[in-house]
Design an enzyme around this catalytic site. Sequence first.
Site, PDB file in Angstrom:
ATOM      1  N   GLY A  10     -86.902  49.318 -21.431  1.00 43.62           N
ATOM      2  CA  GLY A  10     -86.833  50.006 -20.142  1.00 43.62           C
ATOM      3  C   GLY A  10     -85.972  49.253 -19.136  1.00 43.62           C
ATOM      4  CE  LYS A  84     -89.461  53.977 -14.024  1.00 40.66           C
ATOM      5  NZ  LYS A  84     -88.328  53.200 -13.582  1.00 40.66           N
ATOM      6  CB  SER A 124     -96.677  48.235  -8.298  1.00 37.38           C
ATOM      7  OG  SER A 124     -96.127  48.944  -7.223  1.00 37.38           O
ATOM      8  CE1 TYR A 149     -96.801  52.954 -12.225  1.00 38.84           C
ATOM      9  CE2 TYR A 149     -96.624  52.754  -9.831  1.00 38.84           C
ATOM     10  CZ  TYR A 149     -96.359  52.270 -11.101  1.00 38.84           C
ATOM     11  OH  TYR A 149     -95.667  51.092 -11.246  1.00 38.84           O
ATOM     12  CE  LYS A 153     -97.895  49.524 -13.164  1.00 35.31           C
ATOM     13  NZ  LYS A 153     -97.536  48.827 -14.386  1.00 35.31           N
ATOM     14  CG  PHE A 186     -92.313  44.028  -2.629  1.00 32.82           C
ATOM     15  CD1 PHE A 186     -93.033  43.018  -3.275  1.00 32.82           C
ATOM     16  CD2 PHE A 186     -92.877  44.582  -1.497  1.00 32.82           C
ATOM     17  CE1 PHE A 186     -94.264  42.564  -2.793  1.00 32.82           C
ATOM     18  CE2 PHE A 186     -94.090  44.134  -0.990  1.00 32.82           C
ATOM     19  CZ  PHE A 186     -94.782  43.130  -1.640  1.00 32.82           C
ATOM     20  CG  ASN A 187     -89.134  49.509  -3.105  1.00 31.17           C
ATOM     21  OD1 ASN A 187     -90.103  48.962  -2.598  1.00 31.17           O
ATOM     22  ND2 ASN A 187     -89.012  50.821  -3.143  1.00 31.17           N
ATOM     23  CG  ASN A 206     -89.404  60.832  -9.413  1.00 29.60           C
ATOM     24  OD1 ASN A 206     -89.482  62.019  -9.162  1.00 29.60           O
ATOM     25  ND2 ASN A 206     -89.638  60.334 -10.617  1.00 29.60           N
ATOM     26  NE  ARG A 300     -91.337  59.916  -1.627  1.00 33.31           N
ATOM     27  CZ  ARG A 300     -90.641  59.100  -2.416  1.00 33.31           C
ATOM     28  NH1 ARG A 300     -89.874  59.621  -3.376  1.00 33.31           N
ATOM     29  NH2 ARG A 300     -90.672  57.807  -2.245  1.00 33.31           N
ATOM     30  N   GLY A 302     -97.439  60.739   0.988  1.00 39.28           N
ATOM     31  CA  GLY A 302     -97.812  59.492   0.298  1.00 39.28           C
ATOM     32  C   GLY A 302     -96.937  58.307   0.641  1.00 39.28           C
ATOM     33  CG  ASP A 303     -92.540  58.085   1.160  1.00 38.54           C
ATOM     34  OD1 ASP A 303     -92.736  57.571   0.046  1.00 38.54           O
ATOM     35  OD2 ASP A 303     -91.522  58.764   1.426  1.00 38.54           O
TER      36      ASP A 303
HETATM   37  P1  NAD Z   1     -89.265  52.029 -17.511  1.00 36.80           P
HETATM   38  O1  NAD Z   1     -89.877  53.368 -17.679  1.00 36.80           O
HETATM   39  O2  NAD Z   1     -87.786  51.933 -17.469  1.00 36.80           O
HETATM   40  O3  NAD Z   1     -89.806  51.024 -18.628  1.00 36.80           O
HETATM   41  C1  NAD Z   1     -91.089  51.148 -19.192  1.00 36.80           C
HETATM   42  C2  NAD Z   1     -90.909  51.124 -20.704  1.00 36.80           C
HETATM   43  O4  NAD Z   1     -92.187  51.232 -21.324  1.00 36.80           O
HETATM   44  C3  NAD Z   1     -90.056  52.282 -21.231  1.00 36.80           C
HETATM   45  O5  NAD Z   1     -89.058  51.751 -22.071  1.00 36.80           O
HETATM   46  C4  NAD Z   1     -91.047  53.140 -22.005  1.00 36.80           C
HETATM   47  O6  NAD Z   1     -90.434  53.795 -23.087  1.00 36.80           O
HETATM   48  C5  NAD Z   1     -92.062  52.098 -22.426  1.00 36.80           C
HETATM   49  N1  NAD Z   1     -93.404  52.610 -22.720  1.00 36.80           N
HETATM   50  C6  NAD Z   1     -94.206  53.357 -21.918  1.00 36.80           C
HETATM   51  N2  NAD Z   1     -95.394  53.552 -22.525  1.00 36.80           N
HETATM   52  C7  NAD Z   1     -95.347  52.911 -23.718  1.00 36.80           C
HETATM   53  C8  NAD Z   1     -96.265  52.750 -24.792  1.00 36.80           C
HETATM   54  N3  NAD Z   1     -97.475  53.291 -24.758  1.00 36.80           N
HETATM   55  N4  NAD Z   1     -95.866  52.017 -25.852  1.00 36.80           N
HETATM   56  C9  NAD Z   1     -94.630  51.466 -25.908  1.00 36.80           C
HETATM   57  N5  NAD Z   1     -93.722  51.584 -24.925  1.00 36.80           N
HETATM   58  C10 NAD Z   1     -94.083  52.304 -23.841  1.00 36.80           C
HETATM   59  O7  NAD Z   1     -89.895  51.390 -16.187  1.00 36.80           O
HETATM   60  P2  NAD Z   1     -89.485  50.071 -15.402  1.00 36.80           P
HETATM   61  O8  NAD Z   1     -88.953  50.479 -14.095  1.00 36.80           O
HETATM   62  O9  NAD Z   1     -88.695  49.174 -16.264  1.00 36.80           O
HETATM   63  O10 NAD Z   1     -90.934  49.462 -15.152  1.00 36.80           O
HETATM   64  C11 NAD Z   1     -91.495  48.467 -15.986  1.00 36.80           C
HETATM   65  C12 NAD Z   1     -92.898  48.173 -15.509  1.00 36.80           C
HETATM   66  O11 NAD Z   1     -92.842  47.735 -14.154  1.00 36.80           O
HETATM   67  C13 NAD Z   1     -93.825  49.386 -15.514  1.00 36.80           C
HETATM   68  O12 NAD Z   1     -95.113  48.973 -15.886  1.00 36.80           O
HETATM   69  C14 NAD Z   1     -93.823  49.842 -14.073  1.00 36.80           C
HETATM   70  O13 NAD Z   1     -95.000  50.525 -13.727  1.00 36.80           O
HETATM   71  C15 NAD Z   1     -93.713  48.513 -13.346  1.00 36.80           C
HETATM   72  N6  NAD Z   1     -93.134  48.628 -12.000  1.00 36.80           N
HETATM   73  C16 NAD Z   1     -91.947  49.257 -11.838  1.00 36.80           C
HETATM   74  C17 NAD Z   1     -91.409  49.395 -10.560  1.00 36.80           C
HETATM   75  C18 NAD Z   1     -90.122  50.135 -10.331  1.00 36.80           C
HETATM   76  O14 NAD Z   1     -89.866  50.540  -9.191  1.00 36.80           O
HETATM   77  N7  NAD Z   1     -89.270  50.317 -11.336  1.00 36.80           N
HETATM   78  C19 NAD Z   1     -92.082  48.845  -9.457  1.00 36.80           C
HETATM   79  C20 NAD Z   1     -93.298  48.185  -9.676  1.00 36.80           C
HETATM   80  C21 NAD Z   1     -93.815  48.083 -10.963  1.00 36.80           C
HETATM   81  C1  WQD Z   2     -87.837  54.332  -1.098  1.00 33.03           C
HETATM   82  C2  WQD Z   2     -87.579  54.956   0.270  1.00 33.03           C
HETATM   83  C3  WQD Z   2     -88.493  57.167   0.536  1.00 33.03           C
HETATM   84  C4  WQD Z   2     -85.919  59.155  -2.375  1.00 33.03           C
HETATM   85  C5  WQD Z   2     -91.899  53.701  -5.454  1.00 33.03           C
HETATM   86  C6  WQD Z   2     -93.331  53.673  -5.918  1.00 33.03           C
HETATM   87  C7  WQD Z   2     -93.819  52.266  -6.016  1.00 33.03           C
HETATM   88  C8  WQD Z   2     -92.869  51.414  -6.864  1.00 33.03           C
HETATM   89  C9  WQD Z   2     -91.449  51.548  -6.444  1.00 33.03           C
HETATM   90  C10 WQD Z   2     -93.647  51.351  -9.097  1.00 33.03           C
HETATM   91  C11 WQD Z   2     -88.794  55.695   0.813  1.00 33.03           C
HETATM   92  C12 WQD Z   2     -86.989  57.186   0.618  1.00 33.03           C
HETATM   93  C13 WQD Z   2     -86.509  58.204  -1.565  1.00 33.03           C
HETATM   94  C14 WQD Z   2     -85.144  60.184  -1.758  1.00 33.03           C
HETATM   95  C15 WQD Z   2     -85.611  59.208   0.391  1.00 33.03           C
HETATM   96  N1  WQD Z   2     -92.886  51.812  -8.227  1.00 33.03           N
HETATM   97  N2  WQD Z   2     -86.362  58.223  -0.220  1.00 33.03           N
HETATM   98  N3  WQD Z   2     -85.017  60.155  -0.386  1.00 33.03           N
HETATM   99  O1  WQD Z   2     -91.654  55.060  -2.630  1.00 33.03           O
HETATM  100  O2  WQD Z   2     -91.004  52.712  -1.896  1.00 33.03           O
HETATM  101  O3  WQD Z   2     -91.834  53.090  -4.171  1.00 33.03           O
HETATM  102  O4  WQD Z   2     -91.095  52.947  -6.365  1.00 33.03           O
HETATM  103  O5  WQD Z   2     -94.570  50.630  -8.955  1.00 33.03           O
HETATM  104  O6  WQD Z   2     -95.102  52.325  -6.558  1.00 33.03           O
HETATM  105  O7  WQD Z   2     -94.121  54.412  -4.985  1.00 33.03           O
HETATM  106  O8  WQD Z   2     -89.601  53.892  -3.599  1.00 33.03           O
HETATM  107  O9  WQD Z   2     -87.296  54.564  -4.122  1.00 33.03           O
HETATM  108  O10 WQD Z   2     -89.096  56.339  -4.126  1.00 33.03           O
HETATM  109  O11 WQD Z   2     -88.382  55.320  -1.958  1.00 33.03           O
HETATM  110  O12 WQD Z   2     -85.473  59.232   1.617  1.00 33.03           O
HETATM  111  O13 WQD Z   2     -84.619  61.079  -2.407  1.00 33.03           O
HETATM  112  O14 WQD Z   2     -86.565  55.947   0.130  1.00 33.03           O
HETATM  113  O15 WQD Z   2     -89.076  58.030   1.466  1.00 33.03           O
HETATM  114  O16 WQD Z   2     -88.818  55.490   2.193  1.00 33.03           O
HETATM  115  P1  WQD Z   2     -91.075  53.751  -2.965  1.00 33.03           P
HETATM  116  P2  WQD Z   2     -88.553  55.081  -3.545  1.00 33.03           P
END
Ligand code: NAD
Ligand code: WQD
Length: 346
Positions: A10, A84, A124, A149, A153, A186-187, A206, A300, A302-303
């Site tokens: 991922g 996610k 997260s 979601y 976590k 964070f992000n 998203n 949006r 939930g923001d």
């Molecule tokens: P991603 O979807 O790109 O990567 C997750 C990977 O897990 C994918 O490759 C998917 O195929 C794999 N996967 C899901 N369920 C599985 C299962 N049951 N068995 C095997 N593989 C499985 O997401 P990412 O952005 O790389 O996120 C990685 C982790 O970090 C996730 O747990 C996510 O919740 C967490 N996280 C992400 C963000 C973000 O904004 N990207 C922020 C905070 C936390």
């Molecule tokens: C960032 C900002 C939106 C899209 C999410 C998850 C969080 C974590 C990271 C996994 C916000 C604004 C967004 C758009 C916009 N993931 N926005 N137009 O919401 O901070 O966090 O991803 O753990 O759990 O909730 O990230 O990138 O969606 O949004 O204006 O089309 O951009 O309102 O202020 P967020 P995001």
Amino acid sequence: MKALLTGGAGYIGSHTAVAMLEAGHEVAVVDNYYNSSEEAIRRVEKITGKSVSMYEADVADKSKMKEILAGEMPDCIIHFAGLKAVGESVEKPVEYYRNNIDTTLTLLECMKELGLGNIVFSSSATVYGEDNIPPFTENMPKGSCTNPYGWTKWMQEQILTDAQKASAGDASGGSAGLSVVLLRYFNPVGAHESGLIGEDPKGIPNNLMPYISQVAVGRRDHLTVFGNDYDTPDGTCRRDYIHVMDLAEGHVKAAEYCAAHKGTEVINLGTGEPYSVLDMVKAFGEACGKPVKYEIGPRRAGDVQDSWADADKAKELLGWKASRGIREICRDAWKWQSSNPEGYGK
Ligand code: NAD
Ligand code: WQD
């Protein structure tokens, strides 16, 4: 050390694989490609010139996971695998709880049976909830999440913490003395500076940065900014955008720390610097050489208005600090997007 990355194909996992290999560690990946492509791992190997042991499996499949883990016997597991998408989790809560919780329980059971002791978990900033005021520090009480979601976590953090606590008093072998590191991201945004790997969301993105990138490359007409009536300098929400390679390097330090200690540590991985939606739109326009078209839309659901880290603990405990800013983030996101307009698909 040898690290096994669940979900390693991922977005964050593939970048962490690069950072781990570049730091001299061995990497094995388990992924079911639900939200990723094997091509990401081939590119990790291309970037680093090193090979990755790759397993296609569902992390919740205990017999398969036990076989893989018994063969690899990693010094540390980094558990990225999970679903996610916040909005999708509201529509399909059971699938989210099943996948995210089951993968964690399965890993803990396998670890105990095989005597594996060290796990780093992808948590997260969402667990800080709606009521804490930034900058968020790790010792703040966890908040109330706004979606399933986020709760997965929250619960996985609790499960890992409880398992660690129980293991400390368990002298009967197995997982006696687990080491758990809960990383609160964070992000995460941006891409590897080569432009070979990056974020490849399926369908309509998203999240803000992949959406902006797809507007810039011509795949979408314009960005909708979700609300400009917040109590912030320009009226749009503020976030702590962290370059995915900084995040990946934070994992290297966290895995090394995890393998050398016992106990549970919660650590924020953020920059400590907030930027607004419009800051990111402007920075991306500068990186790609043309303004990113946007319209202001409603808020949006939930923001939260503001979210950013207190990043001191990561610096003190891990000796890690983010070094890249939003210029590098937008430059690298644009390099990835413009050289792979359809992601890994083409
Ligand atoms: P991603 O979807 O790109 O990567 C997750 C990977 O897990 C994918 O490759 C998917 O195929 C794999 N996967 C899901 N369920 C599985 C299962 N049951 N068995 C095997 N593989 C499985 O997401 P990412 O952005 O790389 O996120 C990685 C982790 O970090 C996730 O747990 C996510 O919740 C967490 N996280 C992400 C963000 C973000 O904004 N990207 C922020 C905070 C936390
Ligand atoms: C960032 C900002 C939106 C899209 C999410 C998850 C969080 C974590 C990271 C996994 C916000 C604004 C967004 C758009 C916009 N993931 N926005 N137009 O919401 O901070 O966090 O991803 O753990 O759990 O909730 O990230 O990138 O969606 O949004 O204006 O089309 O951009 O309102 O202020 P967020 P995001």
